[in-house]
Design a protein around this motif. Structure first.
Motif, short mmCIF file in Angstrom:
data_model
loop_
_atom_site.label_atom_id
_atom_site.label_comp_id
_atom_site.label_asym_id
_atom_site.label_seq_id
_atom_site.Cartn_x
_atom_site.Cartn_y
_atom_site.Cartn_z
N ALA A 123 0.81 -1.22 0.00
CA ALA A 123 0.00 0.00 0.00
C ALA A 123 0.84 1.26 0.00
N ASN A 124 2.09 1.17 0.46
CA ASN A 124 2.97 2.34 0.51
C ASN A 124 3.87 2.44 -0.72
N GLY A 125 3.66 1.57 -1.70
CA GLY A 125 4.46 1.61 -2.92
C GLY A 125 5.76 0.84 -2.85
N ARG A 126 6.03 0.18 -1.74
CA ARG A 126 7.26 -0.59 -1.60
C ARG A 126 7.13 -1.91 -2.34
N GLU A 127 8.16 -2.27 -3.08
CA GLU A 127 8.11 -3.49 -3.89
C GLU A 127 8.14 -4.74 -3.01
N ILE A 128 7.18 -5.61 -3.25
CA ILE A 128 7.12 -6.91 -2.56
C ILE A 128 7.76 -7.98 -3.42
N LEU A 129 7.32 -8.06 -4.67
CA LEU A 129 7.89 -9.01 -5.63
C LEU A 129 8.29 -8.25 -6.88
N PRO A 130 9.43 -8.59 -7.48
CA PRO A 130 9.84 -7.91 -8.71
C PRO A 130 9.04 -8.40 -9.91
N SER A 131 9.20 -7.72 -11.03
CA SER A 131 8.63 -8.21 -12.27
C SER A 131 9.24 -9.57 -12.60
N ARG A 132 8.39 -10.49 -13.07
CA ARG A 132 8.87 -11.87 -13.33
C ARG A 132 8.42 -12.34 -14.70
N GLN A 133 9.20 -13.25 -15.27
CA GLN A 133 8.84 -13.90 -16.53
C GLN A 133 8.50 -15.37 -16.23
N ILE A 134 7.32 -15.79 -16.71
CA ILE A 134 6.83 -17.14 -16.47
C ILE A 134 6.75 -17.88 -17.80
N PRO A 135 7.59 -18.88 -18.03
CA PRO A 135 7.56 -19.62 -19.30
C PRO A 135 6.39 -20.60 -19.34
N PHE A 136 5.97 -20.95 -20.55
CA PHE A 136 4.87 -21.90 -20.70
C PHE A 136 5.04 -22.72 -21.97
N ASP A 137 4.43 -23.88 -21.97
CA ASP A 137 4.21 -24.64 -23.19
C ASP A 137 2.78 -24.42 -23.68
N THR A 138 1.85 -24.37 -22.73
CA THR A 138 0.46 -24.05 -23.02
C THR A 138 0.03 -22.94 -22.08
N LEU A 139 -0.59 -21.91 -22.65
CA LEU A 139 -1.08 -20.78 -21.86
C LEU A 139 -2.61 -20.76 -21.90
N VAL A 140 -3.23 -20.64 -20.75
CA VAL A 140 -4.68 -20.54 -20.66
C VAL A 140 -5.03 -19.18 -20.05
N LEU A 141 -5.77 -18.39 -20.80
CA LEU A 141 -6.21 -17.08 -20.33
C LEU A 141 -7.61 -17.21 -19.75
N ALA A 142 -7.74 -16.97 -18.45
CA ALA A 142 -9.02 -17.09 -17.75
C ALA A 142 -9.19 -15.91 -16.80
N MET A 143 -8.99 -14.71 -17.33
CA MET A 143 -8.86 -13.52 -16.50
C MET A 143 -10.18 -12.80 -16.22
N GLY A 144 -11.29 -13.41 -16.63
CA GLY A 144 -12.57 -12.79 -16.32
C GLY A 144 -12.80 -11.53 -17.13
N SER A 145 -13.48 -10.57 -16.54
CA SER A 145 -13.88 -9.37 -17.28
C SER A 145 -13.75 -8.14 -16.40
N VAL A 146 -13.87 -6.99 -17.03
CA VAL A 146 -13.89 -5.71 -16.33
C VAL A 146 -15.18 -4.98 -16.71
N THR A 147 -15.51 -3.95 -15.98
CA THR A 147 -16.74 -3.21 -16.23
C THR A 147 -16.63 -2.40 -17.52
N GLN A 148 -17.71 -2.46 -18.31
CA GLN A 148 -17.79 -1.71 -19.56
C GLN A 148 -18.68 -0.49 -19.33
N TYR A 149 -18.09 0.71 -19.41
CA TYR A 149 -18.85 1.95 -19.15
C TYR A 149 -19.42 2.57 -20.42
N PHE A 150 -19.11 2.02 -21.58
CA PHE A 150 -19.67 2.47 -22.85
C PHE A 150 -19.40 3.95 -23.12
N GLY A 151 -18.30 4.47 -22.57
CA GLY A 151 -17.93 5.85 -22.85
C GLY A 151 -18.82 6.90 -22.21
#
Length: 462
Positions: A123-151
């Motif tokens: 919450a104070n902006g202090r880094e907990i985990l650095p940026s990471r690269q995660i390798p894959f053979d198969t990637l599954v995107l299941a990230m759900g959705s965000v609200t659509q405000y239609f502009g």
């Protein structure tokens, strides 16, 4: 060279040559998103191919815990404590033998097959985990959705979404604060003593309708406690604003008409055929020009895929930022990437339509992918996903539940209400918990919730 670097080397080698070095790592499946589909898939995959050593499953999510989104309206209205319904990903990973990485997807390298996660900060902006690269053979995107405000001007700034537990808690806190202010104004007879607490809910789909009904229950229960003593009829107003001509426009006319009557009985003001042109901090403006004053506006009127999808290395997405997938749930321009749930535009039939963003779609797709990915690892042809509509149920709190139920034995869903609909409505969530934790833990979890409701207040007051 550490384990991650070894895996990246092996993955890059596989991408160049088409051959895996079986002595380095098993087939690596990375699932981004721990919702109904993502967590369900990770749990299923870890049971058979994961235990046999054929695959290595990694689940990625930006939050540390899982919460069943169809319960968000109950958390927002104070009818349940989300902390007692959350499942820690780290605990689920330890119990079922997969890995968990907390972080938010920021980029994708399709050629070398790895994703990059943003750094994690406190919450104070202090880094907990650095940026990471995660390798894959198969990637599954299941990230759900965000609200659509239609502009709509001001909507993103002044209307609360209902996407997560954090959003539900923010709404609940605002609701309690508004009720406290109104109750105090009535006790000391200030100028605002006759102004009701007003909630504008934009969007009369299932989420909006269930939230409206739950809020009417909430104010009735709050009235028992002196700090929040408001007349449920005179001092509290809930508006449900819908741009189409009826509530629950995605469901049948029968269900919609019954829902309209039940909402009227609860004292919910329904404004159909009403388009929002602007949202302000204290009101929404309609196309008719009349401001609808409110203490809180919450937006449940539409969804879109995660915005990051538009930046992911040439991913095929539609205008709503959903990844385009074939009937095998593979991305239409990359066979190594799959999509499921709300973030995927999955064909529904030959007429060019797509499956609606519903929890049961994600649940069935997770079941399908658990089988299909076993075929992929074994080098077998992939089957095609076929959706079977099990119906839809909409809860109205103490007024009951209505909807339709379908099965393979029925040619079309049948309308249900009363105790049957209420029982099935509750069992759907318990089935989800049982899928993730097993029957014994589900039974204990159910018993603990039953006991809590008899020890603690039935509505959250803080």
């Amino acid at each position: 060279m550490n384990a991650v670097d070894q895996q990246r080397t092996a993955t890059a080698h596989h991408a160049r040559t088409g051959r895996r070095n079986e002595q380095i790592e098993p087939h690596r499946i990375v699932i981004v998103g721990g919702g109904v589909g993502g967590l369900g898939l990770a749990t299923r995959l870890s049971r058979t191919p994961g235990r046999s050593g054929l695959v290595q499953v990694v689940l990625v999510d930006r939050w540390p815990t899982h919460f069943w989104k169809p319960l968000l309206h109950e958390a927002a209205s104070g009818h349940l404590d989300p902390a007692t319904h959350q499942l820690h990903y780290a605990v689920q990973a330890q119990r079922h033998g997969f890995e968990f990485e907390q972080g938010e997807l920021s980029s994708l390298d399709r050629s070398n097959r790895y994703i990059t996660l943003d750094a994690l900060h406190d919450a104070n902006g202090r880094e907990i985990l650095p940026s990471r690269q995660i390798p894959f053979d198969t990637l599954v995107l299941a990230m759900g959705s965000v609200t659509q405000y239609f502009g709509v001007p001001g909507a993103a700034e002044h209307a609360l979404p209902l996407e997560s537990v954090a959003h539900a808690e923010a709404f609940r806190r605002k609701l309690l604060d508004a009720c406290l202010r109104a109750s105090h104004a009535r006790r000391v007879q200030t100028a605002q003593a006759d102004t009701p607490v007003s909630i504008n809910i934009v969007g009369a789909g299932a989420t909006g309708v269930e939230l409206a009904a739950a809020l009417r229950d909430t104010v009735r229960l709050l009235n028992r406690y002196s700090p929040f003593s408001l007349d449920p009829v005179r001092d509290f107003r809930v508006r449900l604003i819908e741009s189409s001509d009826r509530v629950l426009p995605a469901l049948s006319d029968t269900i919609s008409a019954r829902a309209q009557r039940m909402l009227a009985g609860l004292g919910v003001e329904v404004l159909s055929n009403t388009r929002i042109t602007e949202v302000r901090a204290d009101a929404v403006i309609t196309e008719r020009g009349a401001p609808l004053a409110c203490d809180i506006t919450i937006w449940t009127a539409g969804i879109a895929g995660p915005p990051v999808f538009r930046t992911l290395d040439g991913m095929a997405v539609n205008r709503n930022a959903q990844v385009r997938v074939a009937r095998t749930l593979q991305c239409t321009n990359d066979a190594n990437i799959f999509g499921l749930g709300d973030c995927a535009a999955c064909p529904a039939g030959v007429n060019g339509t797509f499956l609606a963003p519903r929890a049961q779609v994600a649940h069935q797709q997770a079941q399908f992918l658990a089988r299909a990915l076993k075929c992929r690892v074994a080098g077998q042809p992939l089957p095609e996903f076929v959706y079977r509509d099990a119906g839809t149920l909409v809860g109205f709190g103490r007024e009951g539940t209505i909807g339709d139920l379908g099965s393979r034995l029925l040619t079309r869903p049948v309308f249900v209400d009363g105790w049957v609909a209420t029982a099935v409505y509750k069992l759907v969530y318990r089935r989800h918990v049982m899928t993730l934790t097993g029957f014994a833990r589900m039974a204990l979890d159910t018993a603990s919730h039953w006991l809590r409701r008899r020890v603690h207040p039935v509505i959250r007051l803080h």
